[in-house]
Design an enzyme around this catalytic site. Structure first.
Site, PDB file in Angstrom:
ATOM      1  N   ASP A 185     -25.058 -97.877  37.390  1.00 17.25           N
ATOM      2  CA  ASP A 185     -24.452 -99.169  37.066  1.00 17.25           C
ATOM      3  C   ASP A 185     -23.946 -99.891  38.308  1.00 17.25           C
ATOM      4  O   ASP A 185     -23.513-101.036  38.224  1.00 17.25           O
ATOM      5  CB  ASP A 185     -23.321 -98.980  36.050  1.00 17.25           C
ATOM      6  CG  ASP A 185     -22.937-100.285  35.359  1.00 17.25           C
ATOM      7  OD1 ASP A 185     -23.839-101.089  35.076  1.00 17.25           O
ATOM      8  OD2 ASP A 185     -21.732-100.493  35.104  1.00 17.25           O
ATOM      9  N   SER A 201     -21.904-106.782  32.432  1.00 13.88           N
ATOM     10  CA  SER A 201     -23.031-106.032  31.878  1.00 13.88           C
ATOM     11  C   SER A 201     -23.071-106.229  30.367  1.00 13.88           C
ATOM     12  O   SER A 201     -22.047-106.110  29.692  1.00 13.88           O
ATOM     13  CB  SER A 201     -22.889-104.544  32.203  1.00 13.88           C
ATOM     14  OG  SER A 201     -22.848-104.335  33.598  1.00 13.88           O
ATOM     15  N   GLN A 258     -31.198-103.242  32.921  1.00 15.01           N
ATOM     16  CA  GLN A 258     -29.924-103.837  32.520  1.00 15.01           C
ATOM     17  C   GLN A 258     -30.061-105.349  32.438  1.00 15.01           C
ATOM     18  O   GLN A 258     -30.713-105.970  33.282  1.00 15.01           O
ATOM     19  CB  GLN A 258     -28.810-103.495  33.506  1.00 15.01           C
ATOM     20  CG  GLN A 258     -27.437-104.019  33.069  1.00 15.01           C
ATOM     21  CD  GLN A 258     -26.308-103.604  33.999  1.00 15.01           C
ATOM     22  OE1 GLN A 258     -25.817-104.409  34.772  1.00 15.01           O
ATOM     23  NE2 GLN A 258     -25.906-102.337  33.923  1.00 15.01           N
TER      24      GLN A 258
END
Length: 287
Positions: A205, A229, A279
């Site tokens: 991440d 996110s 993502q």
């Protein structure tokens, strides 16, 4: 957190009931809980409901609300299926009874089959020739924007070395890709594959949404763009050695409708493809 052992202590949840767990949070420089931490803690909860030796092969998740750093996070595991080859778990994360995150994870028994992979870029600079975030802080700290300097000053259990250092004062668009070497701090020899997958997910991440800003870097930056996110998916292929540098090679196929999409492959130093990541994130220009 300054080492992989510190990170493990955060990711390893306290068991409250058979399928309910609780975790604490550590800041990475954001006012909210780091998404990678929630991802990894949710996987820790899911893995602790797996008793048949199966290994995580994919997960898909959505971030619903920003997490509060000062509140514990409760993780509830749902056993969706235990078939002859695959096991599926659903994990929800909440704070004060407010749902902040959901994850589905699938686990597979070890099987023999066909094998191929996409090759790692050959022209990537080796990590020994590059500056880490810690090196940048030491060499350029007094000239960096305050927000960047403050971010780099946060102690981390992972060292990052981007292959290209961009000048934050240079207003020009960048290529739609980014390559970052990373290595955990401390000895990871004692950790099993399940734990390494959780730690790798935590690391995944970092950096990935930043590449979606590259094509707009002449006008967009962290100070004038609201980012968050929205979802995160990951596929896990092979075991790996965490005691050496690994490469996160990322690109961004699309930005539109105040959202940016990014994807990446994670390789060992010698080019073994370990995992793939996608993502999508909010990228809303601030008026």
């Amino acid at each position: 957190m300054t080492s992989i052992d510190d990170l493990y202590q955060v990711l390893h949840l306290n068991q409250i009931e058979a399928l309910r767990f609780e975790g604490i949070s550590k800041t990475v420089g954001s006012p909210n809980v780091f998404g990678g931490q929630v991802l990894a803690q949710a996987l820790n909860a899911a893995y602790r409901s797996i008793n048949n030796g199966r290994i995580l092969h994919s997960m898909h998740s959505y971030f619903l609300e920003a997490g509060d750093l000062n509140l514990p996070i409760t993780y509830d595991v749902g056993v969706m299926r235990d078939g002859s080859s695959f096991s599926v778990r659903r994990v929800t994360a909440s704070q004060n009874d407010k749902l902040i995150f959901i994850l589905s994870a699938s686990f597979h028994k070890k099987e023999d089959g066909y094998s191929h992979q996409m090759d790692m870029k050959q022209e990537v600079k080796p990590p020994e020739t590059l500056l880490s975030w810690d090196d940048m802080l030491e060499q350029f700290g007094d000239t960096l924007p305050l927000k960047t300097k403050t971010f780099l000053e946060i102690p981390r259990p992972v060292s990052f070395k981007p292959t290209q250092i961009t000048n934050p004062f240079e207003k020009k668009d960048l290529p739609p890709y980014m390559d970052v070497w990373f290595k955990v701090k401390g000895d990871a020899s004692a950790y099993d594959l399940a734990t390494k997958q959780q730690i790798l997910t935590y690391i995944s991440d970092y950096n990935i949404l930043a590449v979606a800003l590259h094509r707009h870097a002449s006008k967009a930056h962290w100070g004038n763009t609201q980012t968050a996110s929205l979802d995160h998916s990951m596929w896990y292929y092979r075991d790996f050695d965490f005691n050496d540098w690994m490469l996160f090679s990322m690109d961004t196929p699309n930005t539109s409708n105040a959202r940016g999409f990014a994807r990446g492959n994670i390789y060992t130093r010698d080019g073994v493809l370990v995992a793939s990541v996608t993502q999508e994130g909010l990228m809303r220009p601030l008026k």
